[in-house]
Design an enzyme around this catalytic site. Structure first.
Site, PDB file in Angstrom:
ATOM      1  N   SER A  52     -60.656   8.996 -46.090  1.00  0.00           N
ATOM      2  CA  SER A  52     -61.349   9.724 -45.026  1.00  0.00           C
ATOM      3  C   SER A  52     -62.240   8.809 -44.194  1.00  0.00           C
ATOM      4  O   SER A  52     -62.718   7.775 -44.667  1.00  0.00           O
ATOM      5  CB  SER A  52     -62.226  10.832 -45.616  1.00  0.00           C
ATOM      6  OG  SER A  52     -61.458  11.708 -46.395  1.00  0.00           O
TER       7      SER A  52
HETATM    8  N1  SAH Z   1     -61.178  11.046 -51.675  1.00  0.00           N
HETATM    9  C1  SAH Z   1     -60.204  10.041 -51.344  1.00  0.00           C
HETATM   10  C2  SAH Z   1     -59.287  10.418 -50.195  1.00  0.00           C
HETATM   11  C3  SAH Z   1     -58.501  11.643 -50.472  1.00  0.00           C
HETATM   12  S1  SAH Z   1     -56.932  11.735 -49.664  1.00  0.00           S
HETATM   13  C4  SAH Z   1     -60.873   8.709 -51.079  1.00  0.00           C
HETATM   14  O1  SAH Z   1     -62.092   8.606 -51.134  1.00  0.00           O
HETATM   15  O2  SAH Z   1     -60.145   7.737 -50.855  1.00  0.00           O
HETATM   16  C5  SAH Z   1     -56.342  13.153 -50.537  1.00  0.00           C
HETATM   17  C6  SAH Z   1     -55.834  12.818 -51.934  1.00  0.00           C
HETATM   18  O3  SAH Z   1     -55.565  14.044 -52.602  1.00  0.00           O
HETATM   19  C7  SAH Z   1     -54.523  12.034 -51.949  1.00  0.00           C
HETATM   20  O4  SAH Z   1     -54.681  10.876 -52.723  1.00  0.00           O
HETATM   21  C8  SAH Z   1     -53.542  13.003 -52.581  1.00  0.00           C
HETATM   22  O5  SAH Z   1     -52.534  12.378 -53.342  1.00  0.00           O
HETATM   23  C9  SAH Z   1     -54.456  13.841 -53.435  1.00  0.00           C
HETATM   24  N2  SAH Z   1     -53.945  15.155 -53.837  1.00  0.00           N
HETATM   25  C10 SAH Z   1     -53.241  16.057 -53.106  1.00  0.00           C
HETATM   26  N3  SAH Z   1     -52.981  17.156 -53.845  1.00  0.00           N
HETATM   27  C11 SAH Z   1     -53.547  16.953 -55.067  1.00  0.00           C
HETATM   28  C12 SAH Z   1     -53.627  17.708 -56.275  1.00  0.00           C
HETATM   29  N4  SAH Z   1     -53.092  18.931 -56.410  1.00  0.00           N
HETATM   30  N5  SAH Z   1     -54.293  17.171 -57.324  1.00  0.00           N
HETATM   31  C13 SAH Z   1     -54.858  15.937 -57.246  1.00  0.00           C
HETATM   32  N6  SAH Z   1     -54.801  15.173 -56.137  1.00  0.00           N
HETATM   33  C14 SAH Z   1     -54.156  15.678 -55.069  1.00  0.00           C
END
Ligand code: SAH
Length: 204
Positions: A52
């Protein structure tokens, strides 16, 4: 970054600002994007995911407002950067990621940045992580159509949950506070996140 993108847009929480001043964000982005690590936008991290924009990390963390010693659950570890911010603020973080390669990369990033107190598990985060519940704070860092019920169950009394809720294209930041009398819902600005994929997210 903190001064021009975050403080200037109104984030006041000293603990958020100081955590983000301390953490070397360039250790959390893919090497080919190191030169963009402190810029004002999200960055691709592979597997169709993004880290993000720094301001959004700050804003969501300020809304979560964790206290030192809190136990926080993050859904969507990605690079581990958001988890690093929370841990640097003195919380114990459980972070859930569905893509094994991202979870492994996040563990390496956190180690390189010498961040402790973050445990990353590979799982469908829409189910939460019952073993360590309840959580004082829960943060969902992927777009969700609604709040997954298991997460509300795993939230402590007086706990807060912050998430981007809406369609796959556009969401708004929501904060839910679990009160004795019921759940307090507050709505904030519009945002755009990658989708939460899982049992209580989208299934594509
Ligand atoms: N917080 C992160 C960015 C998040 S991007 C940072 O600081 O870098 C969103 C993330 O959510 C992705 O890595 C994606 O793979 C994950 N994601 C999506 N659906 C998910 C689920 N059901 N359980 C766990 N992770 C999930």
């Amino acid at each position: 970054m903190v001064k021009t993108q975050i403080r200037s847009r109104g984030v006041k929480s000293q603990s958020v600002l100081s955590a983000m001043e301390q953490i070397p964000r360039h250790l959390f982005v893919p090497e080919k994007f190191t030169h963009l690590a402190y810029h004002d936008y999200p960055i691709p991290i592979g597997h169709d995911q993004t880290i993000s924009q720094p301001y959004i990390v700050a804003r969501m963390t300020e809304l979560l407002a964790p206290d030192v010693g809190d136990q926080v659950l993050e859904i969507g570890t990605g690079t581990g950067y958001q988890a690093a911010v929370l841990a640097t603020m003195g919380t114990k973080v459980i972070s859930l990621e569905r893509i094994p390669a991202l979870a492994e990369g996040a563990r390496e990033n956190l180690q390189r940045a010498r961040i402790q107190n973050v445990t990353v598990f590979v799982t469908d985060g829409t189910l939460g992580w019952e073993d360590m519940a309840p959580y004082d704070g829960i943060i969902i860092t992927a777009a969700t159509p609604a709040i997954p019920p298991p997460l509300m169950q795993q939230l402590a009394d007086d706990g807060r949950l912050v998430a981007p809720v809406g369609t796959a294209q556009i969401q708004e930041l929501i904060r839910l506070t679990k009160k004795f009398q019921g759940i307090l819902t507050e709505r904030f600005e519009g945002v755009r996140f990658v989708p939460l994929i899982g049992e209580y997210g989208w299934n594509t």
